[in-house]
Write a protein that holds these residues in place. Structure first.
Motif, mmCIF file in Angstrom:
data_model
loop_
_atom_site.group_PDB
_atom_site.id
_atom_site.type_symbol
_atom_site.label_atom_id
_atom_site.label_comp_id
_atom_site.label_asym_id
_atom_site.label_seq_id
_atom_site.Cartn_x
_atom_site.Cartn_y
_atom_site.Cartn_z
ATOM 1 N N ASP A 197 22.303 -26.553 -2.372
ATOM 2 C CA ASP A 197 23.869 -26.768 -2.067
ATOM 3 C C ASP A 197 23.902 -27.836 -1.288
ATOM 4 O O ASP A 197 23.029 -27.966 -0.232
ATOM 5 C CB ASP A 197 24.670 -25.716 -1.731
ATOM 6 N N ASN A 198 24.709 -28.786 -1.571
ATOM 7 C CA ASN A 198 24.620 -30.085 -0.437
ATOM 8 C C ASN A 198 26.227 -30.195 0.231
ATOM 9 O O ASN A 198 26.738 -31.295 0.387
ATOM 10 C CB ASN A 198 24.443 -31.342 -1.182
ATOM 11 N N ARG A 199 27.048 -29.311 0.106
ATOM 12 C CA ARG A 199 28.300 -29.274 0.562
ATOM 13 C C ARG A 199 28.647 -28.164 1.657
ATOM 14 O O ARG A 199 28.010 -26.907 1.670
ATOM 15 C CB ARG A 199 29.349 -29.181 -0.548
ATOM 16 N N GLU A 206 30.831 -33.048 1.408
ATOM 17 C CA GLU A 206 29.628 -33.361 0.951
ATOM 18 C C GLU A 206 28.700 -33.831 2.072
ATOM 19 O O GLU A 206 29.076 -34.680 2.883
ATOM 20 C CB GLU A 206 29.482 -34.400 -0.017
ATOM 21 N N SER A 208 25.275 -35.425 4.236
ATOM 22 C CA SER A 208 24.527 -36.519 3.934
ATOM 23 C C SER A 208 22.980 -36.151 3.746
ATOM 24 O O SER A 208 22.684 -34.923 4.189
ATOM 25 C CB SER A 208 24.377 -37.445 5.407
#
Length: 234
Positions: A197-199, A206, A208
Motif C-alpha cells: 500500500d502506498n497511501r 499518497e 513518496s
C-alpha cells in the motif's frame, strides 16, 4: 517499540472513549451553553447600554433643535407689523413655511428616535433578565456536570495510571510526538501502512518513494497531510 506504542494508543483510546461519552451528555451540553451565554452577556449588555446612551444623547440634541425652531417661529408673531412697515409678505411667508417644515420633520425624527430608545431599553431589560436567570441555571448545570465527571473519575484514574506505566516503555521522543498529535484531537495517531500500500490509511495521502523506503526500512514517518505517525511491519 511499535508494539509498546500501539499498546499505549489502545489504552489512550479507552480514555478517549470515556471523554467522548462525557462530551456527548446533555449535562455537558447545557453547562457549555450556559457558560458561553454568560461569557458573551457582559459584552452584549455593554453594547446595549452604549446604544441606549447614544440614542438618548441624539434625542436631547433633536429636542433642543426643535425648541430653537419653535422660538424662530415666534419671531413671526409680529409679521403683520413688519409688513406694515414695508416688509415683503412673500419673504416672511417663505421663511415661516421653511421653518415650519423643518420643525415638523424634526418632530417626526424625534418620535422615531423616542421609539428606538424605548425598544433599546426593552431589549436591555430582557437581556439583563435572561442573564440573571442564566446565572442561576449555570450554577445548577455546573454542579450537575461536576457530579457527572466525578462518576467517571475512578475509571479515568485507572486508565491514566495504566497510560503512565505504558508510557515508560515508549521512547520519550516518540511519546512526545504522540502527545502533540493528540492535543490536535487526532485519533488514531499511530497507523500501519499495509504491505504494497502506498497511501496513508487515514487520509489517503499518497506517500513518496522516499517515504515508502523509510517505512520498508522499519522507520516511522509522519504523514504530510494529516500528520499521523505511520509505520509498516517488516
Amino acid at each position: 517499540m511499535i508494539d509498546e506504542l500501539l499498546a499505549y494508543q489502545e489504552a489512550d483510546g479507552r480514555l478517549r472513549a470515556i471523554e467522548q461519552k462525557i462530551l456527548a451528555t446533555e449535562e455537558r451540553k447545557k453547562y457549555m451553553q450556559a457558560r458561553k451565554f454568560l461569557e458573551k452577556a457582559p459584552e452584549k449588555l455593554n453594547a446595549l447600554d452604549a446604544r441606549a446612551a447614544e440614542l438618548k444623547h441624539l434625542f436631547t440634541l433633536l429636542q433642543k433643535k426643535s425648541e430653537e425652531l419653535a422660538e424662530e417661529i415666534k419671531d413671526f408673531d409680529g409679521v403683520a407689523e413688519m409688513v406694515g412697515q414695508g416688509g415683503e409678505v412673500g419673504f416672511y411667508k417663505k421663511n415661516a413655511s421653511q421653518i415650519a417644515d423643518a420643525l415638523r420633520g424634526l418632530k417626526a425624527e424625534i418620535a422615531r428616535l423616542r421609539q428606538s430608545v424605548e425598544e433599546a431599553a426593552k431589549e436591555y431589560a430582557v437581556a439583563k433578565k435572561q442573564t440573571i436567570a442564566m446565572q442561576k441555571q449555570y450554577k445548577d448545570y455546573k454542579e450537575v456536570y461536576a457530579k457527572l465527571k466525578e462518576s467517571y473519575a475512578d475509571e479515568v484514574k485507572a486508565v491514566e495510571a495504566e497510560l503512565a506505566e505504558l508510557g515508560k516503555k515508549v521512547p520519550q521522543d516518540a511519546l512526545a510526538k504522540y502527545s502533540a498529535r493528540r492535543k490536535e484531537k487526532l485519533y488514531p495517531v499511530v497507523c500501519e501502512v499495509k504491505p504494497k500500500d502506498n497511501r496513508c490509511p487515514q487520509c489517503g495521502m499518497e506517500l513518496s518513494i522516499a517515504e515508502l523506503s523509510k517505512l520498508d526500512g522499519g522507520n516511522f514517518i509522519e504523514c504530510d497531510s494529516c500528520r499521523r505517525i505511520l509505520f509498516r511491519r517488516k
